[in-house]
Scaffold this motif. Structure first.
Motif, mmCIF file in Angstrom:
data_model
loop_
_atom_site.group_PDB
_atom_site.id
_atom_site.type_symbol
_atom_site.label_atom_id
_atom_site.label_comp_id
_atom_site.label_asym_id
_atom_site.label_seq_id
_atom_site.Cartn_x
_atom_site.Cartn_y
_atom_site.Cartn_z
ATOM 1 N N ARG A 101 -66.577 114.968 -8.858
ATOM 2 C CA ARG A 101 -66.160 115.684 -9.981
ATOM 3 C C ARG A 101 -64.508 115.917 -9.990
ATOM 4 O O ARG A 101 -64.168 115.969 -8.776
ATOM 5 C CB ARG A 101 -66.681 117.035 -10.096
ATOM 6 C CG ARG A 101 -68.146 117.119 -10.157
ATOM 7 C CD ARG A 101 -68.721 116.486 -11.086
ATOM 8 N NE ARG A 101 -68.537 117.538 -12.336
ATOM 9 C CZ ARG A 101 -68.984 117.126 -13.461
ATOM 10 N NH1 ARG A 101 -69.738 116.007 -13.743
ATOM 11 N NH2 ARG A 101 -68.847 117.569 -14.551
ATOM 12 N N LEU A 117 -74.065 102.505 -33.575
ATOM 13 C CA LEU A 117 -72.787 103.087 -33.081
ATOM 14 C C LEU A 117 -72.485 103.007 -31.636
ATOM 15 O O LEU A 117 -73.606 102.997 -30.666
ATOM 16 C CB LEU A 117 -72.948 104.502 -33.254
ATOM 17 C CG LEU A 117 -73.273 105.263 -34.731
ATOM 18 C CD1 LEU A 117 -73.552 106.698 -34.569
ATOM 19 C CD2 LEU A 117 -72.363 104.670 -35.565
ATOM 20 N N GLY A 118 -71.520 102.677 -31.247
ATOM 21 C CA GLY A 118 -71.177 102.589 -29.947
ATOM 22 C C GLY A 118 -69.843 103.431 -29.465
ATOM 23 O O GLY A 118 -68.935 103.473 -30.386
ATOM 24 N N TRP A 119 -69.679 103.995 -28.318
ATOM 25 C CA TRP A 119 -68.774 104.833 -27.684
ATOM 26 C C TRP A 119 -68.110 104.140 -26.398
ATOM 27 O O TRP A 119 -68.758 103.413 -25.555
ATOM 28 C CB TRP A 119 -68.712 106.181 -27.403
ATOM 29 C CG TRP A 119 -69.141 106.994 -29.035
ATOM 30 C CD1 TRP A 119 -68.052 107.643 -29.460
ATOM 31 C CD2 TRP A 119 -70.286 106.904 -29.435
ATOM 32 N NE1 TRP A 119 -68.952 108.458 -30.259
ATOM 33 C CE2 TRP A 119 -70.306 107.915 -30.507
ATOM 34 C CE3 TRP A 119 -71.560 106.476 -29.305
ATOM 35 C CZ2 TRP A 119 -71.156 108.415 -31.454
ATOM 36 C CZ3 TRP A 119 -72.703 106.984 -30.175
ATOM 37 C CH2 TRP A 119 -72.358 107.610 -31.407
ATOM 38 N N ARG A 120 -66.855 104.006 -26.274
ATOM 39 C CA ARG A 120 -66.359 103.597 -25.091
ATOM 40 C C ARG A 120 -65.878 104.620 -24.070
ATOM 41 O O ARG A 120 -64.744 105.216 -24.611
ATOM 42 C CB ARG A 120 -65.105 102.423 -25.457
ATOM 43 C CG ARG A 120 -64.663 101.535 -24.244
ATOM 44 C CD ARG A 120 -63.568 100.637 -24.690
ATOM 45 N NE ARG A 120 -62.425 101.241 -25.357
ATOM 46 C CZ ARG A 120 -61.956 101.053 -26.409
ATOM 47 N NH1 ARG A 120 -62.598 100.599 -27.381
ATOM 48 N NH2 ARG A 120 -61.001 101.704 -26.905
ATOM 49 N N TYR A 121 -66.383 105.067 -23.150
ATOM 50 C CA TYR A 121 -65.901 106.116 -22.175
ATOM 51 C C TYR A 121 -64.936 105.650 -21.042
ATOM 52 O O TYR A 121 -65.352 104.459 -20.418
ATOM 53 C CB TYR A 121 -67.206 106.544 -21.557
ATOM 54 C CG TYR A 121 -68.301 107.426 -22.488
ATOM 55 C CD1 TYR A 121 -67.963 108.516 -23.064
ATOM 56 C CD2 TYR A 121 -69.275 106.627 -23.043
ATOM 57 C CE1 TYR A 121 -68.952 109.175 -23.978
ATOM 58 C CE2 TYR A 121 -70.256 107.220 -23.735
ATOM 59 C CZ TYR A 121 -69.998 108.445 -24.404
ATOM 60 O OH TYR A 121 -70.636 108.908 -25.125
ATOM 61 N N ALA A 122 -63.798 106.362 -20.955
ATOM 62 C CA ALA A 122 -63.015 106.321 -19.691
ATOM 63 C C ALA A 122 -63.979 107.022 -18.766
ATOM 64 O O ALA A 122 -64.401 108.280 -18.878
ATOM 65 C CB ALA A 122 -61.789 107.003 -19.905
ATOM 66 N N SER A 123 -64.081 106.204 -17.401
ATOM 67 C CA SER A 123 -64.848 106.803 -16.461
ATOM 68 C C SER A 123 -64.179 108.162 -15.615
ATOM 69 O O SER A 123 -64.676 108.815 -15.243
ATOM 70 C CB SER A 123 -65.364 105.842 -15.518
ATOM 71 O OG SER A 123 -64.254 105.382 -14.969
ATOM 72 N N GLY A 124 -62.727 107.855 -15.612
ATOM 73 C CA GLY A 124 -62.007 109.008 -14.971
ATOM 74 C C GLY A 124 -61.691 108.473 -13.602
ATOM 75 O O GLY A 124 -62.260 107.778 -13.044
ATOM 76 N N ALA A 125 -60.611 109.044 -12.787
ATOM 77 C CA ALA A 125 -60.046 108.308 -11.675
ATOM 78 C C ALA A 125 -61.078 108.614 -10.579
ATOM 79 O O ALA A 125 -61.358 107.588 -9.818
ATOM 80 C CB ALA A 125 -58.808 109.271 -11.350
ATOM 81 N N CYS A 160 -82.604 105.773 -41.765
ATOM 82 C CA CYS A 160 -81.097 105.726 -41.557
ATOM 83 C C CYS A 160 -81.090 105.166 -40.062
ATOM 84 O O CYS A 160 -80.484 105.978 -39.295
ATOM 85 C CB CYS A 160 -80.380 107.203 -41.784
ATOM 86 S SG CYS A 160 -80.197 107.742 -43.301
ATOM 87 N N PRO A 161 -80.972 103.784 -39.936
ATOM 88 C CA PRO A 161 -80.624 103.250 -38.762
ATOM 89 C C PRO A 161 -79.363 103.547 -38.497
ATOM 90 O O PRO A 161 -78.300 103.280 -39.417
ATOM 91 C CB PRO A 161 -81.114 101.682 -39.072
ATOM 92 C CG PRO A 161 -80.880 101.552 -40.526
ATOM 93 C CD PRO A 161 -81.167 102.846 -41.038
ATOM 94 N N MET A 162 -79.089 103.569 -37.160
ATOM 95 C CA MET A 162 -77.667 103.983 -36.768
ATOM 96 C C MET A 162 -77.225 102.910 -35.590
ATOM 97 O O MET A 162 -78.006 102.754 -34.465
ATOM 98 C CB MET A 162 -77.404 105.467 -36.041
ATOM 99 C CG MET A 162 -77.670 106.462 -36.982
ATOM 100 S SD MET A 162 -77.801 108.117 -36.155
ATOM 101 C CE MET A 162 -75.879 108.439 -36.096
ATOM 102 N N VAL A 194 -86.514 108.693 -45.633
ATOM 103 C CA VAL A 194 -85.230 107.816 -45.780
ATOM 104 C C VAL A 194 -84.950 107.359 -44.389
ATOM 105 O O VAL A 194 -84.377 108.202 -43.608
ATOM 106 C CB VAL A 194 -84.001 108.597 -46.591
ATOM 107 C CG1 VAL A 194 -82.914 107.767 -46.499
ATOM 108 C CG2 VAL A 194 -84.569 109.161 -47.788
#
Lengths: 350, 156
Positions: free
Chosen positions: B57, B19-27, B15-17, B13
């Protein structure tokens, strides 16, 4: 898990970041804010934490092992950490188990979720069975619609009742994410998955919660709130294998927590209801009538973040007990499609 | 047929995905990336143990102290580990297979106490060894992204 001769579990500190519609901070920054607040509330530093339990979901964070991003900010470097891929309340319960097993004396339980990163309901399709359910385009929202349909069977006033309930809950909250709307506006809002309309769903956003748990010899003075009982329970994954009109898993979780179905001593209930109709499922399963206040602050309709909800309910209960608003309260967390999994904790004043 | 035996080729079967996420990089990472636009590399130094973290970090995991003391780091350093990769792995930024072979290294830049992962211009294993001095090769048009440094080349 019931109180007995093992160490009691006290809630020594609580902290929260959000919920807000979109937090511009990174996940570690958001989590650190909640953790620092909880540590300060417990009057300890990172050195006072012996073990950590975190709750997060790879799919929602967009990386496998979603806890790797937060190892430092939860103080888990050179410490035992356990990660729960479920609701944050389960992280607290697992932490309580560590304390009662005598493995350590202080545990930090943390949950985070950032719904603003990606379309949440679309992601949940990929949490469904890939052979039979995914190809049909079934996600958690569809499952909620099917559950609402099953619940409304033969009940002509259901949608009006849910709209009124959603309006009442949203008005009680601080509208962190979505402005409150009237029942009429909710009934005119777009259909998400019939019979559910947009206004019948709690607004999802970004947030983190942290709770410091401590093994306590007992007695007031150590901490004002203790966990008197806890339990969790699963239903089959496929909605087709369940009686959708009931949350049997929650009934069993409550029984595991030592909660009688009509507990006369319960003075507050804080359920994790993402949809208005779920509150009726919750009341029926937990045996909560109209006598105990339920979600006086609006519950999740004041805004919530995926899988943070249950830990935020535990914090709401703990704060109410500290403030003297209740002496015994029920916190609830749920995850999976149409309430597949449930966790509950009974909190008591010491 | 015994239990568990497969009578024929199993049906797959697909199931091509997408998907995308938007990351905040952080200060901290935001400042680090902004620095790259000006060919400036900075690390965060822990006030407790003195360790200089690169990439920066938000917190020292060992001392559990928040980090906010920035220190300058050179664009040259020492190769601490390396590998030449030959599998056509997907480039996360383009979604296309990355041309092979490519060199990948752990580089300890002068002024930092941790190493950074980055690409190496050299792909001949015979010419790479731990301890080699390497230097950053910058993109002509800087944009405040990790690939403002195209790769590290061996300083000969």
């Amino acid at each position: 898990m019931r109180a007995g001769d093992r160490p009691a579990v006290a809630i020594a500190g609580v902290g929260q970041a959000g919920p807000v519609a979109a937090d511009s901070r990174s996940i570690p920054e958001m989590v650190l804010a909640a953790v620092e607040e909880a540590l300060a509330d417990a009057a300890i530093g990172f050195d006072g934490v012996e073990a950590v339990v975190t709750a997060s979901v790879d799919l929602f964070d967009g990386l496998t092992a979603s806890n790797v991003a937060i190892t430092e900010v939860v103080g888990a470097v050179m410490r035992p950490e356990t990660r729960i891929a479920g609701d944050g309340l389960c992280a607290a319960i697992h932490g309580a188990c560590e304390l009662r097993a005598g493995a350590c004396e202080t545990v930090l339980a943390v949950a985070h979720g950032k719904a603003s990163m990606a379309p949440h309901w679309a992601l949940t399709e990929w949490a469904m069975d890939p052979v039979f359910l995914q190809p049909l385009g079934i996600d958690f929202l569809v499952c909620a619609g099917l559950q609402a349909c099953a619940l409304a069977q033969g009940d002509g006033g259901a949608t009006e009742r849910w709209a009124e309930l959603a309006a009442r809950r949203a008005a009680a909250g601080d509208a962190a994410i979505a402005p409150p709307r009237s029942a009429a506006e909710i009934l005119a809002s777009p259909v998400l998955a019939s019979p559910l309309r947009r206004g019948m769903a709690a607004p999802l956003g970004d947030g983190a919660c942290a709770v410091v748990l401590r093994a306590a010899a007992g007695g007031p003075g150590e901490a004002p709130v203790r966990i008197a009982g806890a339990g969790w329970d699963l239903e089959p994954h496929s909605p087709g294998e369940r009686d959708l009109a009931r949350w049997h898993g929650l009934e069993r979780a409550c029984a595991r927590a030592g909660l009688d179905r009509t507990d006369p001593g319960l003075e507050l209930a804080e359920p994790s209801c993402l949809f208005a109709h779920e509150e009726e499922l919750f009341r029926a399963a937990a045996g909560i009538g109209e006598e105990a206040p339920l979600s006086p602050g609006g519950g999740l309709f004041a805004g919530t973040a995926p899988h943070v909800a249950g830990l935020s309910r535990l914090i709401a209960c703990a704060r109410a007990i500290r403030d003297g608003a209740a002496r015994r309260a029920l916190a609830h967390g749920a995850w999976g499609p149409a309430g597949q999994a449930h966790a509950v904790a009974v909190l008591e004043a010491w | 047929m015994t239990a568990g035996a497969i009578a024929a080729e199993p049906l797959g079967v697909a199931c091509p995905m997408d998907l995308g996420w938007r990351y905040a990089s952080g200060a901290a990472m935001e400042r680090f990336l902004a620095g790259l636009r000006e060919r400036r590399i900075e690390a965060l130094r822990c006030d407790g143990c003195g360790r200089r973290y690169l990439p920066p970090r938000p917190l020292c995991g060992d001392c559990r102290l928040p980090l906010d003391r920035w220190v300058p780091v050179a664009a040259a350093g020492t190769l601490e580990a390396w590998s030449v990769y030959r599998l056509p792995i997907l480039d996360g930024r383009t979604g296309e297979p990355r041309p092979t072979p490519y060199g990948i290294g752990l580089v300890r830049l002068d002024g930092a106490d941790t190493t950074i992962n980055h690409l190496l211009a050299e792909t001949d294993p015979g010419r790479l060894r731990i301890g080699l001095r390497v230097r950053a090769v910058w993109r002509e048009e800087l944009r405040g992204a990790l690939d403002d440094i195209l790769h590290f080349e061996v300083a000969r």
